[in-house]
Design a protein around this motif. Sequence first.
Motif, PDB file in Angstrom:
ATOM      1  N   LEU A  87       0.931  -1.097   0.052  1.00 55.09           N
ATOM      2  CA  LEU A  87       0.143  -0.091  -0.056  1.00 55.09           C
ATOM      3  C   LEU A  87       0.940   1.168   0.197  1.00 55.09           C
ATOM      4  CD1 LEU A  87      -2.649  -1.225   2.547  1.00 55.09           C
ATOM      5  CD2 LEU A  87      -2.667  -1.393   0.167  1.00 55.09           C
ATOM      6  N   GLU A  88       0.695   1.912  -0.926  1.00 53.85           N
ATOM      7  CA  GLU A  88       1.691   3.285  -1.204  1.00 53.85           C
ATOM      8  C   GLU A  88       1.081   4.432  -0.209  1.00 53.85           C
ATOM      9  OE1 GLU A  88       4.637   3.553  -2.778  1.00 53.85           O
ATOM     10  OE2 GLU A  88       4.317   1.926  -3.941  1.00 53.85           O
ATOM     11  N   ASP A  89      -0.144   4.307   0.233  1.00 55.75           N
ATOM     12  CA  ASP A  89      -0.970   5.304   0.896  1.00 55.75           C
ATOM     13  C   ASP A  89      -1.751   4.547   1.765  1.00 55.75           C
ATOM     14  OD1 ASP A  89      -2.086   7.338   2.304  1.00 55.75           O
ATOM     15  OD2 ASP A  89      -2.595   8.470   0.229  1.00 55.75           O
TER      16      ASP A  89
ATOM     17  N   ALA B 184      -6.679   5.621   2.781  1.00 61.92           N
ATOM     18  CA  ALA B 184      -7.855   4.887   2.387  1.00 61.92           C
ATOM     19  C   ALA B 184      -8.212   3.804   3.266  1.00 61.92           C
ATOM     20  CB  ALA B 184      -7.730   4.570   0.932  1.00 61.92           C
ATOM     21  N   HIS B 185      -7.312   3.369   4.211  1.00 61.08           N
ATOM     22  CA  HIS B 185      -7.532   2.422   5.160  1.00 61.08           C
ATOM     23  C   HIS B 185      -7.409   2.719   6.597  1.00 61.08           C
ATOM     24  CE1 HIS B 185      -7.086  -0.712   1.540  1.00 61.08           C
ATOM     25  NE2 HIS B 185      -6.049   0.181   1.234  1.00 61.08           N
ATOM     26  N   PRO B 186      -8.401   3.115   7.249  1.00 69.51           N
ATOM     27  CA  PRO B 186      -8.471   3.626   8.664  1.00 69.51           C
ATOM     28  C   PRO B 186      -7.955   2.510   9.471  1.00 69.51           C
ATOM     29  CG  PRO B 186     -10.868   3.006   7.955  1.00 69.51           C
ATOM     30  CD  PRO B 186      -9.798   3.057   6.589  1.00 69.51           C
ATOM     31  N   PRO B 187      -7.400   2.822  10.642  1.00 69.29           N
ATOM     32  CA  PRO B 187      -6.945   1.785  11.405  1.00 69.29           C
ATOM     33  C   PRO B 187      -7.917   1.094  12.245  1.00 69.29           C
ATOM     34  CG  PRO B 187      -5.657   3.820  11.785  1.00 69.29           C
ATOM     35  CD  PRO B 187      -6.791   4.199  10.834  1.00 69.29           C
ATOM     36  N   SER B 188      -7.736  -0.219  12.338  1.00 66.32           N
ATOM     37  CA  SER B 188      -8.977  -1.078  12.916  1.00 66.32           C
ATOM     38  C   SER B 188      -9.100  -0.753  14.382  1.00 66.32           C
ATOM     39  CB  SER B 188      -8.358  -2.502  12.693  1.00 66.32           C
ATOM     40  OG  SER B 188      -9.181  -3.230  13.619  1.00 66.32           O
ATOM     41  N   ALA B 189     -10.277  -0.375  14.666  1.00 67.31           N
ATOM     42  CA  ALA B 189     -10.694  -0.019  16.257  1.00 67.31           C
ATOM     43  C   ALA B 189     -10.326  -1.142  17.294  1.00 67.31           C
ATOM     44  CB  ALA B 189     -12.314   0.321  16.243  1.00 67.31           C
TER      45      ALA B 189
ATOM     46  N   LEU C 129     -10.618  -3.487   6.296  1.00 67.52           N
ATOM     47  CA  LEU C 129     -10.950  -3.635   5.183  1.00 67.52           C
ATOM     48  C   LEU C 129     -12.343  -4.085   5.025  1.00 67.52           C
ATOM     49  CD1 LEU C 129      -7.739  -6.270   4.349  1.00 67.52           C
ATOM     50  CD2 LEU C 129      -8.001  -3.685   3.841  1.00 67.52           C
ATOM     51  N   PRO C 130     -12.652  -3.908   3.600  1.00 72.25           N
ATOM     52  CA  PRO C 130     -14.174  -4.328   3.236  1.00 72.25           C
ATOM     53  C   PRO C 130     -14.752  -5.515   3.834  1.00 72.25           C
ATOM     54  CG  PRO C 130     -13.175  -3.008   1.439  1.00 72.25           C
ATOM     55  CD  PRO C 130     -11.981  -3.616   2.356  1.00 72.25           C
TER      56      PRO C 130
ATOM     57  N   ALA D 136       2.687   7.021  11.176  1.00 73.96           N
ATOM     58  CA  ALA D 136       1.774   8.056  11.222  1.00 73.96           C
ATOM     59  C   ALA D 136       0.315   7.333  11.455  1.00 73.96           C
ATOM     60  CB  ALA D 136       1.696   8.973   9.807  1.00 73.96           C
ATOM     61  N   ALA D 137      -0.101   6.289  10.844  1.00 74.22           N
ATOM     62  CA  ALA D 137      -1.218   5.821  11.071  1.00 74.22           C
ATOM     63  C   ALA D 137      -1.299   5.247  12.610  1.00 74.22           C
ATOM     64  CB  ALA D 137      -1.189   4.426  10.166  1.00 74.22           C
ATOM     65  N   ILE D 138      -0.295   4.840  13.403  1.00 72.97           N
ATOM     66  CA  ILE D 138      -0.379   4.463  14.627  1.00 72.97           C
ATOM     67  C   ILE D 138      -0.878   5.625  15.389  1.00 72.97           C
ATOM     68  CG2 ILE D 138       1.280   3.569  16.621  1.00 72.97           C
ATOM     69  CD1 ILE D 138       2.891   1.807  14.565  1.00 72.97           C
ATOM     70  N   ASN D 139       0.091   6.634  15.187  1.00 70.99           N
ATOM     71  CA  ASN D 139      -0.219   7.932  16.093  1.00 70.99           C
ATOM     72  C   ASN D 139      -1.643   8.352  15.734  1.00 70.99           C
ATOM     73  OD1 ASN D 139       2.302   8.273  17.023  1.00 70.99           O
ATOM     74  ND2 ASN D 139       3.093   9.384  15.337  1.00 70.99           N
TER      75      ASN D 139
END
Length: 571
Positions: free
Chosen positions: A67-69, A72-77, A98-99, A139-142
């Motif tokens: 995944l380059e970015d 589009a994939h929010p962190p899993s709650a 994921l969907p 960045a996604a972790i934060n």
Amino acid sequence: MSAITDLTIRDTPANDWLAALRELAPDVAAAPSPDAAIAPLAWAAALGIDATCQCRAASRAFDIPFLEDLSAHPPSALFVERIPIDFARQHELIGVALPDDRLGLALGSLASWRQADVVSRYLDRTIEPMFAPADHIRAAINSGYQQREGQAQALIDALDQDDVLAEVAQLEGREDLLDVSGRAPVIKLVNLMLFEAVKGRASDVHVQPYENRLVVRMRIDGVLCDAFDVAKGLQEEVISRIKVLGKMNIAEKRLPQDGRSTVQVGDRMIDLRIASLPTSFGERVVIRLLDKTSRLQTLETLGMGANAFARFRELIGLEHGLILVTGPTGSGKSTTLYAALQEIDAKEHNVVTLEDPIEYQLDGVSQTQISDKKGMTFAAGLRSVLRQDPDIIMVGEIRDEETAVMAIQSALTGHLVFSTLHTNDAASAVTRLLDLGIESYLVASSLIAVLAQRLVRRICPNCAAGFVPSDDELKRLGLTRGALRDGTLQRGAGCAECRQTGFRGRVGIFELLVTDDAVRAQIQSQANASQIRDAAVARGMRLLRDDGVEKIIAGLTSIDEVVRITMRTNL
């Protein structure tokens, strides 16, 4: 997963990975292959191939998505709730939604591949591994761990007083507010209260004891509101934990104390200024929060009107003189001064500041912390600064006659001096200097301009809606319907983004008094503030309320906000 877990040079998948790696890193294509006894990961690291390139090669060799970015994939709650943040950071991985309710695991390093099984077993879910750049993972972790809402109140509801430790051990080093695993209940409570304050953009947290309860209040966008109620029996533990955080004396409860600390929320550094005060129901504590990593404002983003902006920008380019910014505490004076200093080329000018405290670090600027306890006052610091061959000096505040005299002398001897005063409007700054004992001719000769400012709450853009104001509402500010755009004004209906207040963020309103010949004559004749203001208005100065009205018409703020903020200046 074994293809990567057991990656060695003897494995066919390893050879596929090496081939893909050589394609992606041509500069190491000629490097000899590793010996059979050396793991290819160690070989790649020794050649300086970064983790992202290694992951790209694995993606090609083993047909695993890259995944380059991650936006589009929010962190899993589920991942954020159950996996500690220190584990996610250590292994550079984050669960992503994921969907079809599937769970993905984004990895930033091949070395973390073994942890995929650990996460899968711990969450009792099948996961789909994928790769992503390591900086995107961090960045996604934060971001993911900062999105947790309402944890403080939930913890308060679940706290059992019997479970609270008798003593709260002082934690060494810098606190990370996102890491609450394994903490004592009161430590968790204080960390999460601060986390909620940072998330809610609060400038201050008030921990206020009453007879039967302890109330936590937050100042958001300049307005104080209740946030949590804590059981009275936990008051001493909560106050002690805050004092430990500020390196204050927890045994001293009869005298006021001041403390400071730095905490971390993800990748954001927050400075805390802590002040305690004894009251009839126990110690009251106020914590001021300062986000050190927030973006500095520029003159363009402060919200000045076009004319005031152009004039002020021209004035800060002068060679010498005194420029004052006035307003009450919390009106954004320091922010304006920082914005002005950023406009100045620090390579061509020697810029020195005296501050209490240093709120932001400015590139190329020498910044000095004032300490009254150590004898480093503004006046004493200013004397020393003058021996540093400065071109531009910023003095945090003019508090007394000695500092005022030094600032004016500096302005008269070829230095451009910026400072602040606590006055209601621009004209009152002149009379304040005269009251401090400065001769009127010195004020008239040195003062270039005074910028008075206030902060009004900005209408939340998410729930803003137009409405037709009543005649009484227009009359409060002397507005006419013909001055309105489309005959309507804006107001916030209230939403989750603004905590149902209708406001989110603040914008400045300004009043710029320039000391031209007419104003200078008034100063030399020791005219009062009203006469100086009238002279400036006759020369085109717009008052605070006038600027506020413009922002009402532009849909930035409301009538009530401008009336509330400018009432004192119009009495």
